[in-house]
Design a protein around this motif. Structure first.
Motif: not given
Lengths: 98, 98, 98, 98
Positions: C55-73
Protein backbone atom coordinates in the motif's frame (compact mmCIF):
# COMPACT_ATOMS: atom_id res chain seq x y z
CA UNK A 1 -34.38 -14.47 27.20
CA UNK A 2 -32.17 -17.55 27.25
CA UNK A 3 -31.89 -17.05 23.53
CA UNK A 4 -30.18 -13.74 24.17
CA UNK A 5 -27.52 -15.22 26.39
CA UNK A 6 -25.82 -17.20 23.67
CA UNK A 7 -25.45 -14.20 21.36
CA UNK A 8 -22.41 -13.35 23.39
CA UNK A 9 -22.14 -9.58 23.35
CA UNK A 10 -24.65 -9.05 26.12
CA UNK A 11 -21.97 -8.18 28.70
CA UNK A 12 -20.82 -5.19 26.68
CA UNK A 13 -24.17 -4.29 25.22
CA UNK A 14 -24.28 -0.79 26.72
CA UNK A 15 -20.80 -0.05 25.49
CA UNK A 16 -21.73 -1.15 21.95
CA UNK A 17 -24.95 0.85 22.02
CA UNK A 18 -23.04 3.96 23.10
CA UNK A 19 -20.46 3.48 20.34
CA UNK A 20 -23.17 2.96 17.74
CA UNK A 21 -25.01 6.06 18.97
CA UNK A 22 -21.81 7.99 18.41
CA UNK A 23 -21.43 6.43 14.93
CA UNK A 24 -24.97 7.51 14.06
CA UNK A 25 -24.03 11.04 15.17
CA UNK A 26 -20.91 10.93 12.99
CA UNK A 27 -23.03 9.90 9.98
CA UNK A 28 -25.42 12.78 10.70
CA UNK A 29 -22.45 15.16 10.98
CA UNK A 30 -21.14 14.12 7.55
CA UNK A 31 -24.59 14.70 6.07
CA UNK A 32 -24.59 18.20 7.56
CA UNK A 33 -21.06 18.91 6.26
CA UNK A 34 -22.15 18.06 2.70
CA UNK A 35 -25.34 20.08 3.11
CA UNK A 36 -23.30 23.08 4.26
CA UNK A 37 -20.82 22.41 1.45
CA UNK A 38 -17.85 22.27 3.74
CA UNK A 39 -14.40 21.55 2.37
CA UNK A 40 -14.23 18.18 0.67
CA UNK A 41 -10.99 17.07 2.34
CA UNK A 42 -12.50 17.73 5.79
CA UNK A 43 -15.50 15.58 4.88
CA UNK A 44 -13.20 12.77 3.70
CA UNK A 45 -11.35 12.94 7.02
CA UNK A 46 -14.65 12.46 8.86
CA UNK A 47 -15.58 9.54 6.60
CA UNK A 48 -12.24 7.83 7.33
CA UNK A 49 -12.84 8.33 11.06
CA UNK A 50 -16.34 6.84 10.79
CA UNK A 51 -14.98 3.87 8.81
CA UNK A 52 -12.41 3.25 11.57
CA UNK A 53 -15.07 3.49 14.28
CA UNK A 54 -17.23 0.96 12.41
CA UNK A 55 -14.30 -1.42 12.04
CA UNK A 56 -13.68 -1.13 15.76
CA UNK A 57 -17.26 -2.18 16.52
CA UNK A 58 -17.08 -5.01 13.97
CA UNK A 59 -13.82 -6.36 15.41
CA UNK A 60 -15.26 -6.22 18.92
CA UNK A 61 -18.43 -8.06 17.92
CA UNK A 62 -16.39 -10.64 16.02
CA UNK A 63 -14.12 -11.26 19.00
CA UNK A 64 -17.18 -11.72 21.24
CA UNK A 65 -18.76 -14.00 18.67
CA UNK A 66 -15.67 -16.22 18.34
CA UNK A 67 -15.26 -16.33 22.11
CA UNK A 68 -18.83 -17.36 22.82
CA UNK A 69 -20.75 -18.74 19.92
CA UNK A 70 -17.93 -20.43 18.01
CA UNK A 71 -16.11 -21.73 21.10
CA UNK A 72 -19.36 -23.11 22.56
CA UNK A 73 -20.16 -24.84 19.29
CA UNK A 74 -16.64 -26.29 19.23
CA UNK A 75 -17.16 -27.71 22.72
CA UNK A 76 -20.49 -29.23 21.73
CA UNK A 77 -18.82 -30.63 18.63
CA UNK A 78 -20.49 -32.00 15.55
CA UNK A 79 -21.63 -30.29 12.39
CA UNK A 80 -22.65 -27.10 14.20
CA UNK A 81 -19.03 -26.28 15.00
CA UNK A 82 -18.08 -26.50 11.33
CA UNK A 83 -21.03 -24.39 10.30
CA UNK A 84 -20.33 -21.66 12.86
CA UNK A 85 -16.74 -21.55 11.78
CA UNK A 86 -17.59 -21.30 8.11
CA UNK A 87 -19.99 -18.49 8.88
CA UNK A 88 -17.40 -16.62 10.96
CA UNK A 89 -14.75 -16.99 8.25
CA UNK A 90 -17.14 -15.60 5.65
CA UNK A 91 -17.88 -12.61 7.92
CA UNK A 92 -14.15 -11.99 8.40
CA UNK A 93 -13.60 -12.14 4.62
CA UNK A 94 -16.37 -9.58 4.04
CA UNK A 95 -14.79 -7.26 6.60
CA UNK A 96 -11.28 -7.58 5.17
CA UNK A 97 -12.44 -7.15 1.59
CA UNK A 98 -15.01 -4.38 2.14
CA UNK B 1 -22.31 31.61 -2.67
CA UNK B 2 -19.35 31.81 -5.04
CA UNK B 3 -17.45 30.07 -2.31
CA UNK B 4 -19.70 27.06 -2.75
CA UNK B 5 -18.99 26.73 -6.43
CA UNK B 6 -15.36 25.74 -6.04
CA UNK B 7 -16.14 22.96 -3.58
CA UNK B 8 -16.99 20.90 -6.58
CA UNK B 9 -19.64 18.46 -5.47
CA UNK B 10 -22.50 20.89 -5.80
CA UNK B 11 -23.84 19.28 -8.98
CA UNK B 12 -24.46 16.00 -7.24
CA UNK B 13 -25.30 17.45 -3.87
CA UNK B 14 -28.81 15.98 -3.70
CA UNK B 15 -27.51 12.54 -4.63
CA UNK B 16 -24.86 12.71 -1.89
CA UNK B 17 -27.41 13.92 0.66
CA UNK B 18 -29.73 11.04 -0.21
CA UNK B 19 -26.89 8.50 0.07
CA UNK B 20 -25.81 9.93 3.41
CA UNK B 21 -29.39 9.87 4.66
CA UNK B 22 -29.47 6.16 3.82
CA UNK B 23 -26.11 5.66 5.57
CA UNK B 24 -27.50 7.34 8.69
CA UNK B 25 -30.47 4.93 8.51
CA UNK B 26 -28.09 1.96 8.18
CA UNK B 27 -26.20 3.13 11.29
CA UNK B 28 -29.51 3.43 13.18
CA UNK B 29 -30.48 -0.06 11.98
CA UNK B 30 -27.25 -1.56 13.33
CA UNK B 31 -27.87 0.14 16.67
CA UNK B 32 -31.33 -1.44 16.78
CA UNK B 33 -29.95 -4.88 15.83
CA UNK B 34 -27.55 -4.77 18.78
CA UNK B 35 -30.29 -3.46 21.07
CA UNK B 36 -32.54 -6.37 20.03
CA UNK B 37 -29.57 -8.74 20.35
CA UNK B 38 -29.90 -10.06 16.84
CA UNK B 39 -27.47 -12.64 15.55
CA UNK B 40 -23.91 -11.35 15.55
CA UNK B 41 -23.06 -12.50 12.02
CA UNK B 42 -26.09 -10.63 10.64
CA UNK B 43 -24.92 -7.46 12.38
CA UNK B 44 -21.43 -7.89 10.92
CA UNK B 45 -22.96 -8.23 7.45
CA UNK B 46 -24.75 -4.91 7.93
CA UNK B 47 -21.55 -3.26 9.16
CA UNK B 48 -19.67 -4.45 6.05
CA UNK B 49 -22.48 -3.06 3.87
CA UNK B 50 -22.33 0.29 5.67
CA UNK B 51 -18.55 0.39 5.30
CA UNK B 52 -18.92 -0.20 1.53
CA UNK B 53 -21.57 2.52 1.24
CA UNK B 54 -19.27 4.97 3.06
CA UNK B 55 -16.37 4.10 0.76
CA UNK B 56 -18.62 4.71 -2.22
CA UNK B 57 -19.44 8.22 -0.96
CA UNK B 58 -15.78 8.90 -0.17
CA UNK B 59 -14.61 7.79 -3.63
CA UNK B 60 -17.28 9.93 -5.27
CA UNK B 61 -16.33 13.02 -3.25
CA UNK B 62 -12.66 12.42 -3.95
CA UNK B 63 -13.27 12.11 -7.69
CA UNK B 64 -15.24 15.38 -7.64
CA UNK B 65 -12.53 17.03 -5.59
CA UNK B 66 -9.73 15.96 -7.95
CA UNK B 67 -11.78 16.98 -10.98
CA UNK B 68 -12.58 20.44 -9.69
CA UNK B 69 -10.45 21.71 -6.87
CA UNK B 70 -7.16 19.99 -7.74
CA UNK B 71 -7.46 20.45 -11.52
CA UNK B 72 -8.35 24.15 -11.09
CA UNK B 73 -5.38 24.66 -8.81
CA UNK B 74 -3.18 22.90 -11.38
CA UNK B 75 -4.37 25.30 -14.06
CA UNK B 76 -3.73 28.31 -11.85
CA UNK B 77 -0.30 26.87 -11.10
CA UNK B 78 2.05 27.85 -8.31
CA UNK B 79 2.31 26.65 -4.76
CA UNK B 80 -1.44 26.09 -4.38
CA UNK B 81 -1.39 23.22 -6.86
CA UNK B 82 1.29 21.43 -4.83
CA UNK B 83 -0.58 22.03 -1.61
CA UNK B 84 -3.91 20.75 -2.97
CA UNK B 85 -2.19 17.68 -4.32
CA UNK B 86 -0.45 16.92 -1.04
CA UNK B 87 -3.74 17.29 0.77
CA UNK B 88 -5.53 14.98 -1.67
CA UNK B 89 -2.79 12.34 -1.43
CA UNK B 90 -3.00 12.40 2.37
CA UNK B 91 -6.80 11.94 2.18
CA UNK B 92 -6.37 8.99 -0.21
CA UNK B 93 -3.82 7.41 2.14
CA UNK B 94 -6.23 7.76 5.09
CA UNK B 95 -8.96 6.08 3.07
CA UNK B 96 -6.76 3.20 1.89
CA UNK B 97 -5.30 2.61 5.33
CA UNK B 98 -8.47 3.06 7.42
CA UNK C 1 13.69 8.43 -23.28
CA UNK C 2 11.32 11.39 -23.49
CA UNK C 3 8.56 8.85 -23.07
CA UNK C 4 9.97 7.97 -19.67
CA UNK C 5 9.91 11.53 -18.44
CA UNK C 6 6.13 11.85 -18.37
CA UNK C 7 5.67 8.68 -16.35
CA UNK C 8 6.55 10.73 -13.38
CA UNK C 9 8.15 8.37 -10.92
CA UNK C 10 11.55 8.53 -12.52
CA UNK C 11 13.02 10.76 -9.80
CA UNK C 12 12.38 8.15 -7.14
CA UNK C 13 12.88 5.12 -9.31
CA UNK C 14 15.78 3.70 -7.30
CA UNK C 15 13.83 4.09 -4.07
CA UNK C 16 10.82 2.27 -5.55
CA UNK C 17 13.02 -0.50 -6.94
CA UNK C 18 14.64 -0.98 -3.54
CA UNK C 19 11.24 -1.11 -1.82
CA UNK C 20 9.93 -3.60 -4.36
CA UNK C 21 13.05 -5.74 -3.96
CA UNK C 22 12.29 -5.84 -0.23
CA UNK C 23 8.65 -6.72 -0.95
CA UNK C 24 9.78 -9.60 -3.16
CA UNK C 25 11.97 -10.79 -0.28
CA UNK C 26 9.02 -10.57 2.11
CA UNK C 27 6.91 -12.69 -0.26
CA UNK C 28 9.71 -15.26 -0.44
CA UNK C 29 9.96 -15.24 3.35
CA UNK C 30 6.24 -15.99 3.72
CA UNK C 31 6.60 -18.88 1.27
CA UNK C 32 9.43 -20.26 3.42
CA UNK C 33 7.41 -19.85 6.63
CA UNK C 34 4.57 -21.93 5.17
CA UNK C 35 7.03 -24.49 3.81
CA UNK C 36 8.59 -24.81 7.30
CA UNK C 37 5.10 -24.88 8.82
CA UNK C 38 5.79 -22.01 11.15
CA UNK C 39 3.09 -20.75 13.46
CA UNK C 40 0.06 -19.49 11.53
CA UNK C 41 -0.34 -16.25 13.50
CA UNK C 42 3.30 -15.33 12.77
CA UNK C 43 2.68 -15.88 9.06
CA UNK C 44 -0.44 -13.68 9.20
CA UNK C 45 1.63 -10.94 10.85
CA UNK C 46 4.09 -11.07 7.96
CA UNK C 47 1.26 -10.98 5.41
CA UNK C 48 -0.20 -7.85 7.07
CA UNK C 49 3.25 -6.24 6.98
CA UNK C 50 3.63 -7.07 3.29
CA UNK C 51 0.16 -5.70 2.56
CA UNK C 52 1.13 -2.42 4.28
CA UNK C 53 4.39 -2.21 2.36
CA UNK C 54 2.50 -2.70 -0.92
CA UNK C 55 0.00 0.00 0.00
CA UNK C 56 2.89 2.34 0.75
CA UNK C 57 4.33 1.80 -2.73
CA UNK C 58 0.90 2.18 -4.33
CA UNK C 59 0.21 5.45 -2.50
CA UNK C 60 3.62 6.79 -3.48
CA UNK C 61 3.13 5.90 -7.15
CA UNK C 62 -0.35 7.39 -7.11
CA UNK C 63 0.89 10.64 -5.60
CA UNK C 64 3.60 10.86 -8.28
CA UNK C 65 1.07 10.06 -10.96
CA UNK C 66 -1.38 12.74 -9.82
CA UNK C 67 1.43 15.27 -9.47
CA UNK C 68 2.85 14.70 -12.94
CA UNK C 69 0.61 12.95 -15.38
CA UNK C 70 -2.77 14.23 -14.18
CA UNK C 71 -1.60 17.77 -13.42
CA UNK C 72 0.14 18.01 -16.83
CA UNK C 73 -3.00 16.80 -18.59
CA UNK C 74 -5.01 19.37 -16.62
CA UNK C 75 -2.72 22.13 -17.82
CA UNK C 76 -2.96 20.95 -21.41
CA UNK C 77 -6.73 20.81 -20.98
CA UNK C 78 -9.25 19.06 -23.19
CA UNK C 79 -10.52 15.52 -23.15
CA UNK C 80 -7.21 14.04 -22.02
CA UNK C 81 -7.52 15.69 -18.61
CA UNK C 82 -10.93 14.09 -18.06
CA UNK C 83 -9.67 10.72 -19.19
CA UNK C 84 -6.59 10.80 -16.95
CA UNK C 85 -8.75 11.77 -14.02
CA UNK C 86 -11.26 9.00 -14.62
CA UNK C 87 -8.42 6.52 -14.85
CA UNK C 88 -6.84 7.76 -11.61
CA UNK C 89 -10.17 7.64 -9.76
CA UNK C 90 -10.71 4.05 -10.89
CA UNK C 91 -7.22 3.11 -9.66
CA UNK C 92 -7.94 4.76 -6.28
CA UNK C 93 -11.22 2.85 -6.02
CA UNK C 94 -9.47 -0.46 -6.72
CA UNK C 95 -6.92 0.32 -4.00
CA UNK C 96 -9.53 1.30 -1.41
CA UNK C 97 -11.75 -1.68 -2.16
CA UNK C 98 -9.03 -4.35 -2.56
CA UNK D 1 7.17 -33.72 13.15
CA UNK D 2 4.16 -34.10 15.42
CA UNK D 3 4.61 -30.41 16.12
CA UNK D 4 3.74 -29.69 12.50
CA UNK D 5 0.45 -31.52 12.62
CA UNK D 6 -1.24 -29.06 14.96
CA UNK D 7 -0.40 -26.06 12.80
CA UNK D 8 -3.44 -26.95 10.81
CA UNK D 9 -2.73 -25.88 7.26
CA UNK D 10 -0.76 -29.01 6.43
CA UNK D 11 -3.57 -30.52 4.30
CA UNK D 12 -3.48 -27.61 1.89
CA UNK D 13 0.21 -26.92 2.14
CA UNK D 14 0.94 -27.53 -1.55
CA UNK D 15 -1.89 -25.27 -2.57
CA UNK D 16 -0.59 -22.47 -0.31
CA UNK D 17 2.96 -22.93 -1.57
CA UNK D 18 1.77 -22.68 -5.18
CA UNK D 19 -0.24 -19.52 -4.41
CA UNK D 20 2.71 -17.94 -2.63
CA UNK D 21 5.02 -18.83 -5.51
CA UNK D 22 2.63 -16.98 -7.79
CA UNK D 23 2.55 -14.02 -5.38
CA UNK D 24 6.36 -13.89 -5.42
CA UNK D 25 6.18 -13.85 -9.23
CA UNK D 26 3.64 -10.99 -9.10
CA UNK D 27 5.98 -8.98 -6.84
CA UNK D 28 8.85 -9.60 -9.25
CA UNK D 29 6.62 -8.52 -12.15
CA UNK D 30 5.80 -5.21 -10.43
CA UNK D 31 9.50 -4.60 -9.84
CA UNK D 32 10.13 -5.14 -13.54
CA UNK D 33 7.24 -2.83 -14.53
CA UNK D 34 8.77 0.00 -12.46
CA UNK D 35 12.22 -0.76 -13.84
CA UNK D 36 10.86 -0.56 -17.39
CA UNK D 37 8.90 2.57 -16.43
CA UNK D 38 5.61 1.17 -17.56
CA UNK D 39 2.44 3.21 -17.18
CA UNK D 40 1.73 4.03 -13.57
CA UNK D 41 -1.97 3.07 -13.64
CA UNK D 42 -1.06 -0.40 -14.98
CA UNK D 43 1.39 -0.86 -12.12
CA UNK D 44 -1.29 0.19 -9.60
CA UNK D 45 -3.65 -2.39 -11.12
CA UNK D 46 -1.05 -5.10 -10.55
CA UNK D 47 -0.47 -3.93 -6.97
CA UNK D 48 -4.22 -4.14 -6.25
CA UNK D 49 -4.26 -7.66 -7.71
CA UNK D 50 -1.31 -8.69 -5.54
CA UNK D 51 -2.97 -7.20 -2.46
CA UNK D 52 -6.12 -9.24 -3.19
CA UNK D 53 -4.09 -12.42 -3.70
CA UNK D 54 -2.35 -11.85 -0.36
CA UNK D 55 -5.67 -11.29 1.40
CA UNK D 56 -6.92 -14.53 -0.09
CA UNK D 57 -3.98 -16.45 1.38
CA UNK D 58 -4.38 -14.70 4.74
CA UNK D 59 -8.12 -15.49 4.92
CA UNK D 60 -7.42 -19.13 4.04
CA UNK D 61 -4.72 -19.49 6.69
CA UNK D 62 -6.94 -17.78 9.25
CA UNK D 63 -9.83 -20.11 8.50
CA UNK D 64 -7.53 -23.13 8.88
CA UNK D 65 -6.12 -21.69 12.08
CA UNK D 66 -9.55 -21.09 13.63
CA UNK D 67 -10.73 -24.53 12.54
CA UNK D 68 -7.78 -26.39 14.01
CA UNK D 69 -5.75 -24.51 16.53
CA UNK D 70 -8.47 -22.39 18.11
CA UNK D 71 -11.15 -25.08 18.06
CA UNK D 72 -8.74 -27.65 19.56
CA UNK D 73 -7.78 -25.20 22.30
CA UNK D 74 -11.48 -24.58 22.95
CA UNK D 75 -12.06 -28.30 23.38
CA UNK D 76 -9.12 -28.63 25.74
CA UNK D 77 -10.46 -25.61 27.62
CA UNK D 78 -8.65 -23.51 30.15
CA UNK D 79 -6.48 -20.45 29.72
CA UNK D 80 -5.03 -21.64 26.43
CA UNK D 81 -8.37 -21.24 24.67
CA UNK D 82 -8.58 -17.61 25.80
CA UNK D 83 -5.05 -16.94 24.73
CA UNK D 84 -5.48 -18.49 21.28
CA UNK D 85 -8.64 -16.50 20.78
CA UNK D 86 -7.04 -13.23 21.78
CA UNK D 87 -4.18 -13.93 19.41
CA UNK D 88 -6.55 -14.74 16.54
CA UNK D 89 -8.61 -11.58 17.16
CA UNK D 90 -5.46 -9.46 17.10
CA UNK D 91 -4.42 -11.06 13.79
CA UNK D 92 -7.88 -10.37 12.32
CA UNK D 93 -7.68 -6.73 13.47
CA UNK D 94 -4.26 -6.33 11.82
CA UNK D 95 -5.65 -7.73 8.57
CA UNK D 96 -8.76 -5.53 8.59
CA UNK D 97 -6.82 -2.39 9.46
CA UNK D 98 -3.77 -2.94 7.24
Amino acid sequence: MTDHAHHGYITDKDKYLARLKRIEGQARGIHRMVDEEQYCIDILTQISALKSALEGVALGLLDDHLGHCVIDAARNGGAEADEKLKEASAAIARLVRS
